[in-house]
Design an enzyme around this catalytic site. Structure first.
Site, PDB file in Angstrom:
ATOM      1  CD1 TRP A  98      91.931  17.515  24.176  1.00  0.00           C
ATOM      2  CD2 TRP A  98      91.958  15.310  24.528  1.00  0.00           C
ATOM      3  NE1 TRP A  98      90.967  17.242  25.095  1.00  0.00           N
ATOM      4  CE2 TRP A  98      90.955  15.887  25.333  1.00  0.00           C
ATOM      5  CE3 TRP A  98      92.165  13.923  24.576  1.00  0.00           C
ATOM      6  CZ2 TRP A  98      90.162  15.114  26.173  1.00  0.00           C
ATOM      7  CZ3 TRP A  98      91.369  13.174  25.414  1.00  0.00           C
ATOM      8  CH2 TRP A  98      90.382  13.768  26.197  1.00  0.00           C
TER       9      TRP A  98
ATOM     10  CD  GLU B 236      87.377  19.018  19.986  1.00  0.00           C
ATOM     11  OE1 GLU B 236      86.183  18.820  20.273  1.00  0.00           O
ATOM     12  OE2 GLU B 236      88.153  19.634  20.729  1.00  0.00           O
TER      13      GLU B 236
ATOM     14  CE1 TYR C 176      74.015   8.380  19.019  1.00  0.00           C
ATOM     15  CE2 TYR C 176      75.354   9.692  20.482  1.00  0.00           C
ATOM     16  CZ  TYR C 176      74.123   9.286  20.051  1.00  0.00           C
ATOM     17  OH  TYR C 176      72.996   9.778  20.648  1.00  0.00           O
TER      18      TYR C 176
ATOM     19  CE1 TYR D 293      82.830  21.993  20.442  1.00  0.00           C
ATOM     20  CE2 TYR D 293      83.281  19.835  19.486  1.00  0.00           C
ATOM     21  CZ  TYR D 293      83.560  20.822  20.410  1.00  0.00           C
ATOM     22  OH  TYR D 293      84.582  20.647  21.292  1.00  0.00           O
TER      23      TYR D 293
ATOM     24  CG  ASP E  61      80.237  22.411  23.906  1.00  0.00           C
ATOM     25  OD1 ASP E  61      80.036  23.576  24.289  1.00  0.00           O
ATOM     26  OD2 ASP E  61      80.873  21.579  24.569  1.00  0.00           O
TER      27      ASP E  61
ATOM     28  CB  CYS F 283      79.388  30.462  40.589  1.00  0.00           C
ATOM     29  SG  CYS F 283      79.596  30.856  38.833  1.00  0.00           S
TER      30      CYS F 283
ATOM     31  CB  CYS G 158      74.798  34.085  37.106  1.00  0.00           C
ATOM     32  SG  CYS G 158      73.894  32.726  36.335  1.00  0.00           S
TER      33      CYS G 158
END
Length: 354
Positions: A23, A36, A81, A119, A137, A201, A207
């Site tokens: 996608w 989505e 769902y 979203y 999200d 990271c 952070c």
DNA sequence: GAGTCGTGGGG
DNA sequence: TCCCCAAGACT
């Protein structure tokens, strides 16, 4: 400036680490919409095969809109769902019948479509139409909460609103779609819920959660799900090579899926304590139990279902009209294969054949 | 705001 | 075994 560091860092990271997903090769709003919806509360690994199946079977929104709902649900089977599948079908019909087959480009218009919420509307507007709409999200919530050291309860809407305000600030006007993809991918692959890759990271110096040793406890969520136990007893009633099934109704799990004759009880009861339908109790000399399954334990988010299957075969033909089977109807094995069913029933049928 | 809706994977 | 939770939306 911290925000510039974050935006540039995410974009560079994404360019290097992004997954090759179908996608992401298209700007077709239909395909982006399908992806989505499938990915709502669903991991890429689980949803990808379904995306392929749906695009293959329904290449355009017109194909999906004209398909029977039972066929759509059957294709969705196993993904969970199921309201997503029902709304997917409803939405396709609306787009075809009211919108000339075109998805709206504005988030506010997308928001009116069934199954498209805060979203998904932002995702479609951004990814398909290049709009500057920040997605929020689970990934975005986690990444921003950690970077900014947001310790407040993400179960509360005001906390989410604060995070959304930060996302709205961060998202650049140039290629906002890339930023949305980047922050979600970073959360999915790197800044994961448990054991994130903090040691290598790119944001280890800025952070807030890391500097305050709060990575493991951010984001904080207070809500705990309460689970209830249910006891299902399925009677697989075999009359002349056909079986009774019904379509499950509203306001319960598995709406729209088919199931065998269900006797739900308040506890784990043996067969002789079940309240048999009148058609069975009145004709008890004409049938026998040919199979009795183990107890299946089926886990859902809010429920634990303990389920047993009993295969009941009529040894003599009797007049079907003397039975009161309520909303149940007869289906052959070939027809049952094509009906949408829960994983619980599908699992039993699969193990039975072997 | 709170509750509900699936299934599978990971710690 | 149990709990968490995953590219949320609906009632």
């Amino acid at each position: 400036m911290k925000s510039d560091t974050i935006v540039n860092g995410l974009l560079i990271w994404y360019d290097k680490h992004k997954r090759d997903l179908p996608w992401r090769k298209t700007l077709d709003p239909y395909k982006i919409w399908i992806s989505e919806i499938i990915l709502q509360q669903t991991r890429v690994d689980q949803g990808l095969p379904y995306y392929t199946k749906f695009i293959d079977k329904y290449p355009t929104v017109h194909d999906l809109a004209s398909a029977p709902i039972d066929e759509v649900l059957r294709l969705w089977q196993g993904l969970g769902y199921y309201s997503r599948a029902r709304n997917l079908h409803r939405c396709a019909k609306i787009v075809v019948e009211n919108l000339d087959g075109n998805f709206p480009a504005e988030r506010s218009s997308l928001l009116k479509l069934p199954g498209v919420g805060p979203y998904t509307s932002a995702a479609i507007a951004s990814l398909a139409f290049g709009k500057r709409e920040a997605v929020v999200d689970g990934n975005v919530i986690r990444v921003i909460a950690r970077l900014y050291g947001i310790k407040e309860d993400i179960s509360e809407q005001k906390t989410i609103n604060g995070i959304r305000a930060i996302a709205d600030e961060l998202i650049p006007s140039k290629r906002p779609d890339l930023f949305n993809q980047a922050i979600m991918e970073f959360g999915a692959l790197f800044c994961t819920p448990n054991s994130p890759t903090c040691d290598s990271c790119i944001f280890m110096d800025i952070c807030d959660a890391r500097s305050s040793s709060m990575v493991a406890s951010i984001p904080f969520k207070s809500k705990k799900v309460k689970k209830r136990s249910r006891f299902f007893n399925y009677l697989i009633i075999n009359i002349q090579e056909k079986y009774y099934l019904r379509k499950r109704g509203e306001k319960d799990i598995w709406q729209g899926l088919f199931e065998f004759y269900l006797l739900e009880t308040q506890s784990d009861l043996p067969f002789d304590q079940l309240d048999l339908p009148i058609g069975l109790s009145r004709n008890s000399r004409f049938w026998k139990i040919t199979e009795e399954s183990k107890t299946y334990k089926h886990l859902l988010t809010h429920q634990t279902i303990f389920c047993k299957f009993y295969e009941i075969k009529f040894t003599q033909e009797i007049g079907l009209d003397m039975m009161n089977w309520e909303e149940y109807s007869l289906y052959s094995e070939e027809e049952i294969e094509l009906l949408p069913k829960s994983i619980l029933i599908d699992r039993y049928l699969g193990e039975k054949i072997i």
